[in-house]
Design a protein around this motif. Structure first.
Motif, PDB file in Angstrom:
ATOM      1  N   GLY A   1      -2.600  -2.687   4.206  1.00  0.00           N
ATOM      2  CA  GLY A   1      -3.610  -2.248   5.162  1.00  0.00           C
ATOM      3  C   GLY A   1      -3.725  -3.052   6.436  1.00  0.00           C
TER       4      GLY A   1
ATOM      5  N   ALA B   1      -3.905   6.941   5.143  1.00  0.00           N
ATOM      6  CA  ALA B   1      -2.653   6.475   4.575  1.00  0.00           C
ATOM      7  C   ALA B   1      -1.743   7.645   4.216  1.00  0.00           C
TER       8      ALA B   1
ATOM      9  N   ARG C   1      -4.740   1.973   0.747  1.00  0.00           N
ATOM     10  CA  ARG C   1      -4.907   0.854   1.681  1.00  0.00           C
ATOM     11  C   ARG C   1      -6.248   0.999   2.380  1.00  0.00           C
TER      12      ARG C   1
ATOM     13  N   ALA D   1       5.527   6.819   1.801  1.00  0.00           N
ATOM     14  CA  ALA D   1       5.555   5.372   2.044  1.00  0.00           C
ATOM     15  C   ALA D   1       6.802   4.740   1.428  1.00  0.00           C
TER      16      ALA D   1
ATOM     17  N   PRO E   1      -2.457   9.410  -1.566  1.00  0.00           N
ATOM     18  CA  PRO E   1      -2.290   8.448  -0.474  1.00  0.00           C
ATOM     19  C   PRO E   1      -2.175   7.020  -1.012  1.00  0.00           C
ATOM     20  N   ILE E   2      -1.448   6.200  -0.277  1.00  0.00           N
ATOM     21  CA  ILE E   2      -1.382   4.770  -0.590  1.00  0.00           C
ATOM     22  C   ILE E   2      -2.806   4.229  -0.512  1.00  0.00           C
TER      23      ILE E   2
ATOM     24  N   MET F   1       1.984  -1.186   5.661  1.00  0.00           N
ATOM     25  CA  MET F   1       2.110   0.008   4.818  1.00  0.00           C
ATOM     26  C   MET F   1       1.309  -0.109   3.529  1.00  0.00           C
TER      27      MET F   1
END
Length: 163
Positions: A76, A129, A124, A135, A121-122, A73
């Motif tokens: 990556g 993501a 990663r 998340a 977005p995260i 998560m």
């Protein structure tokens, strides 16, 4: 049936966090992370690896799985066989798996420390993501579910209860 007398730990109350959504989500996730790491830390061999239910779920495997979920998560990593993550390597000691989980959580928190927008977005590398909000909510759900499993399994192993 537990193999030793019942040991009761005092339960930690849910976190008191800041008023913002981000602080609340992070507070609950960190609370659950600490709970499951404490539940596995010091669990006896070989019971920590012994399946407690027909599905094969065991205490050490739960923490190994959560390490993989955190790494996927927030860092990556790509996981090709999620079912395999529910087993720790035979050479891994309990302390190794707990330390690897805590180190992964530390690295995941470094990523989260750089996130200021819950809708972004995260960050990663290498693949699409979800949003930071999604998340965090997912990791709270995932960690909470497996922390509940761990509570029951640890009590079956040696009677230890509480966080």
């Amino acid at each position: 049936m537990p193999t030793t007398s019942r040991r009761k730990r005092r339960d930690a109350p849910p976190p008191r966090t800041g008023s913002g959504e981000f602080d609340t989500l992070r507070g609950f996730l960190d609370y659950l992370r600490a709970s499951i790491a404490a539940k596995v830390d010091g669990a006896p061999e070989p019971q920590v690896r012994t399946a407690a239910v027909p599905s094969g779920t065991n205490l050490l495997g739960l923490l190994n799985h959560l390490t993989c979920v955190e790494r996927s998560m927030f860092l990556g990593d790509t996981v090709t066989d999620w079912q395999a993550t529910f087993q720790a390597a035979p050479t891994d000691a309990v302390a190794d798996v707990v330390a690897r989980y805590r180190e992964t959580v530390e690295r995941a928190n470094e990523v989260l420390d750089g996130c200021t927008d819950l809708t972004a977005p995260i960050p990663r590398p290498g693949r699409p993501a979800p949003s930071v909000r999604w998340a965090l909510a997912h990791m709270i759900e995932e960690t909470g579910r497996h922390a509940g499993h761990a509570d029951i399994i640890r009590e079956l192993i040696d009677g230890a209860t509480g966080r």
